[in-house]
Design a protein around this motif. Structure first.
Motif, PDB file in Angstrom:
ATOM      1  N   ASP A   8       3.930 -23.189   6.717  1.00  0.00           N
ATOM      2  CA  ASP A   8       2.653 -23.874   6.924  1.00  0.00           C
ATOM      3  C   ASP A   8       1.674 -22.905   7.566  1.00  0.00           C
ATOM      4  OD1 ASP A   8       1.091 -26.357   6.861  1.00  0.00           O
ATOM      5  OD2 ASP A   8       1.162 -26.265   9.051  1.00  0.00           O
ATOM      6  N   SER A  73       2.313 -24.753   2.489  1.00  0.00           N
ATOM      7  CA  SER A  73       1.293 -25.769   2.783  1.00  0.00           C
ATOM      8  C   SER A  73       0.175 -25.152   3.599  1.00  0.00           C
ATOM      9  CB  SER A  73       1.911 -26.961   3.523  1.00  0.00           C
ATOM     10  OG  SER A  73       2.535 -26.549   4.731  1.00  0.00           O
ATOM     11  N   ALA A  74      -1.045 -25.622   3.336  1.00  0.00           N
ATOM     12  CA  ALA A  74      -2.225 -25.037   3.982  1.00  0.00           C
ATOM     13  C   ALA A  74      -3.272 -26.117   4.218  1.00  0.00           C
ATOM     14  CB  ALA A  74      -2.796 -23.917   3.110  1.00  0.00           C
ATOM     15  N   LEU A  76      -6.328 -26.045   5.568  1.00  0.00           N
ATOM     16  CA  LEU A  76      -7.250 -24.967   5.967  1.00  0.00           C
ATOM     17  C   LEU A  76      -8.519 -25.486   6.623  1.00  0.00           C
ATOM     18  CD1 LEU A  76      -6.850 -22.918   2.679  1.00  0.00           C
ATOM     19  CD2 LEU A  76      -5.814 -22.413   4.884  1.00  0.00           C
ATOM     20  N   LEU A  97      -9.256 -19.880   1.990  1.00  0.00           N
ATOM     21  CA  LEU A  97      -8.797 -20.558   0.786  1.00  0.00           C
ATOM     22  C   LEU A  97      -8.177 -19.561  -0.188  1.00  0.00           C
ATOM     23  CD1 LEU A  97     -11.739 -23.045   0.080  1.00  0.00           C
ATOM     24  CD2 LEU A  97      -9.364 -23.686   0.491  1.00  0.00           C
ATOM     25  N   ALA A 100      -4.799 -18.175   1.017  1.00  0.00           N
ATOM     26  CA  ALA A 100      -3.657 -19.062   0.787  1.00  0.00           C
ATOM     27  C   ALA A 100      -3.148 -18.934  -0.647  1.00  0.00           C
ATOM     28  CB  ALA A 100      -4.054 -20.505   1.078  1.00  0.00           C
ATOM     29  N   ILE A 101      -4.069 -18.791  -1.590  1.00  0.00           N
ATOM     30  CA  ILE A 101      -3.669 -18.599  -2.984  1.00  0.00           C
ATOM     31  C   ILE A 101      -2.950 -17.262  -3.152  1.00  0.00           C
ATOM     32  CG2 ILE A 101      -4.474 -18.426  -5.358  1.00  0.00           C
ATOM     33  CD1 ILE A 101      -4.787 -21.223  -4.185  1.00  0.00           C
ATOM     34  N   THR A 104       0.756 -16.913  -2.215  1.00  0.00           N
ATOM     35  CA  THR A 104       1.790 -17.345  -3.153  1.00  0.00           C
ATOM     36  C   THR A 104       2.373 -16.154  -3.926  1.00  0.00           C
ATOM     37  OG1 THR A 104       0.170 -17.807  -4.904  1.00  0.00           O
ATOM     38  CG2 THR A 104       0.755 -19.625  -3.420  1.00  0.00           C
ATOM     39  N   LEU A 112       2.901 -25.332  -3.986  1.00  0.00           N
ATOM     40  CA  LEU A 112       1.788 -25.024  -3.082  1.00  0.00           C
ATOM     41  C   LEU A 112       0.996 -26.294  -2.838  1.00  0.00           C
ATOM     42  CD1 LEU A 112      -0.282 -23.040  -1.658  1.00  0.00           C
ATOM     43  CD2 LEU A 112      -1.389 -22.858  -3.903  1.00  0.00           C
ATOM     44  N   VAL A 114      -2.583 -27.360  -0.893  1.00  0.00           N
ATOM     45  CA  VAL A 114      -3.800 -26.990  -0.167  1.00  0.00           C
ATOM     46  C   VAL A 114      -4.608 -28.260   0.048  1.00  0.00           C
ATOM     47  CG1 VAL A 114      -5.980 -25.711  -0.244  1.00  0.00           C
ATOM     48  CG2 VAL A 114      -3.881 -24.647  -1.093  1.00  0.00           C
ATOM     49  N   GLU A 115      -4.994 -28.502   1.283  1.00  0.00           N
ATOM     50  CA  GLU A 115      -5.746 -29.715   1.631  1.00  0.00           C
ATOM     51  C   GLU A 115      -7.051 -29.328   2.288  1.00  0.00           C
ATOM     52  OE1 GLU A 115      -7.358 -32.461   4.351  1.00  0.00           O
ATOM     53  OE2 GLU A 115      -5.875 -31.030   5.130  1.00  0.00           O
ATOM     54  N   ASN A 116      -8.167 -29.976   1.870  1.00  0.00           N
ATOM     55  CA  ASN A 116      -9.483 -29.637   2.416  1.00  0.00           C
ATOM     56  C   ASN A 116     -10.432 -30.797   2.160  1.00  0.00           C
ATOM     57  OD1 ASN A 116     -12.061 -27.746   2.829  1.00  0.00           O
ATOM     58  ND2 ASN A 116     -10.247 -26.593   3.482  1.00  0.00           N
TER      59      ASN A 116
END
Length: 323
Positions: A8, A73-74, A76, A97, A100-101, A104, A112, A114-116
Motif C-alpha cells: 500500500d 493499492s494506492a 493517492l 498517479l 503508482a502506475i 507495477t 492494482l 488506485v483510488e482518487n
C-alpha cells in the motif's frame, strides 16, 4: 491461493489498508512520507511493516518484500476536484498517479487498485492520464476498469464519491465484478454520532441527532499550506449548518451537559465535531487512534479512504484472484 498479500502506497491514516485487511489481505509493506501518518499506522498495527518515504523516492529493489504480491493499492493524494477547489495543486498529485502506475513494472502485482476523486474516472481533464494508464496496463498484460463508488452506499455516513481504477492480470480479470452497494438506506450523521454525542451527558444530543438526518458532505483534509482544520469550502459549511454543526472549526471535546445547542443563534449556537467524530464519519472504528496535533490529525482523516469502501474493493479483487 490462500493468504493474499498487498503493498500500500501513500497509506495515510490507513483507511484503505484497514479495509483490505478486513477483506483478507495481509500487508507486506506500507509507505507514506508523513511522520504523523506513519505514527498512526504503527500505533494501530505495530506488526505492520511501515516505511516513511515519498513514493517518488521509493526504490522497491531495496525492499524485496514488495515483490510478488497479489495487490498494489494506492489511495493517492487527491487531484483537484469540485471538493478541493480552494486548494492549490503542487503538481505532485499527478506525478504520484503516474508513479503508482510505473511501480507495477517493478513489483508486478497480480492486481492494482488506485483510488482518487470521481472525475479521474471520466472527466476530459484526466483523459491523458487514463490513456497513459491504459497503454501501460495493456503493455504489462493487465485488463482494467474505471468506475465511481459512493461511500454512502457502503455504510459510510458521508456523500463521498471516489473514482477507482482496478487493473488485474488478464487471466483473472474476467472474473472481476465491481462492488455493489451493501446498504440501501444511507446512514445519517445523527445515527453515526448519536452515541458519541451522548457520551458526556449532553442533554440535547437526541434532538441534535434527529436534525442531523442525512449523510455528511464530503470531508476534505486540506493541504499543509492551509491553517487550522475546518470541514470544507463554503458550500459544504452551509450543508453542515443544516445538520446543526459549526463547520468553521473542530472542537476539542464532545459537548458536555452544560452545552446549549441553539441553532437560531447562528454559528456559535451549533455543535462542533471532534477529530475522533470525523473519523467515525469516515468509517474508521472508534478504537482507531489518529496521532499528531489537531490539524494534522484531521488532515489524515479528511484524506483517508473509508475502510468500508476499501473492504468492498478488496473483496471484489480477492474473489477475482481466487477464481
Amino acid at each position: 491461493m490462500s493468504g493474499l498479500t498487498f503493498v500500500d502506497v501513500c497509506s495515510g491514516a490507513g483507511g484503505l489498508a484497514l479495509g483490505l485487511e478486513r477483506a483478507g489481505f495481509e500487508p507486506r509493506l506500507l509507505l507514506d512520507e508523513d511522520d504523523d501518518a506513519c505514527r498512526t499506522l504503527r500505533t494501530n498495527r505495530p506488526r505492520w511493516n511501515v516505511l516513511q518515504t515519498d513514493l517518488l523516492d521509493f526504490d522497491p529493489s531495496e525492499h524485496p518484500e514488495s515483490y510478488d504480491v497479489d495487490l498494489l493499492s494506492a489511495g493517492l493524494p487527491r487531484v483537484k476536484s469540485n471538493a478541493t477547489t480552494v486548494r492549490v495543486e503542487s503538481g505532485d498529485e499527478e506525478r504520484l498517479l503516474k508513479a503508482a502506475i510505473y511501480l507495477t513494472h517493478a513489483i508486478k502485482p497480480r492486481a492494482l487498485l488506485v483510488e482518487n476523486v470521481p472525475t479521474l474516472a471520466h472527466s476530459d481533464r484526466f483523459r491523458d492520464f487514463r490513456e497513459f494508464a491504459r497503454a501501460e496496463m495493456e503493455h504489462l498484460g493487465y485488463q482494467f476498469s474505471w468506475f465511481v463508488l459512493n461511500a454512502a452506499d457502503f455504510g459510510v455516513p458521508q456523500d463521498r464519491k471516489q473514482g477507482v481504477l482496478i487493473a488485474i492480470k488478464e487471466q483473472w480479470f474476467p472474473s472481476f465484478v465491481p462492488p455493489t452497494p451493501t446498504r440501501a438506506n444511507h446512514m445519517s450523521v445523527g445515527e453515526a454520532l448519536g452515541d458519541s454525542m451522548r457520551s458526556r451527558g449532553w442533554q440535547d444530543a437526541d434532538r441534535w441527532a434527529t436534525q442531523a438526518a442525512t449523510v455528511a458532505p464530503t470531508l476534505v483534509g486540506g493541504s499543509r499550506n492551509r491553517g487550522g482544520a475546518d470541514l470544507g469550502p463554503s458550500g459544504a459549511k452551509r450543508k453542515w449548518e443544516k445538520l446543526g454543526v459549526n463547520a468553521h472549526s473542530l472542537g476539542n471535546e464532545i459537548p458536555g451537559p452544560d452545552f446549549m445547542w441553539a441553532p437560531a443563534l447562528g454559528r456559535e449556537g451549533l455543535v462542533r465535531l471532534t477529530v475522533e467524530q470525523t473519523a467515525l464519519l469516515q468509517g474508521f472504528p472508534a478504537d482507531w487512534k489518529i496521532t499528531g496535533k489537531k490539524t494534522a490529525r484531521y488532515r489524515q482523516v479528511g484524506h483517508a479512504s473509508p475502510p468500508p469502501v476499501g473492504e468492498a474493493l478488496g473483496r471484489a479483487v480477492a474473489e477475482a484472484l481466487r477464481s
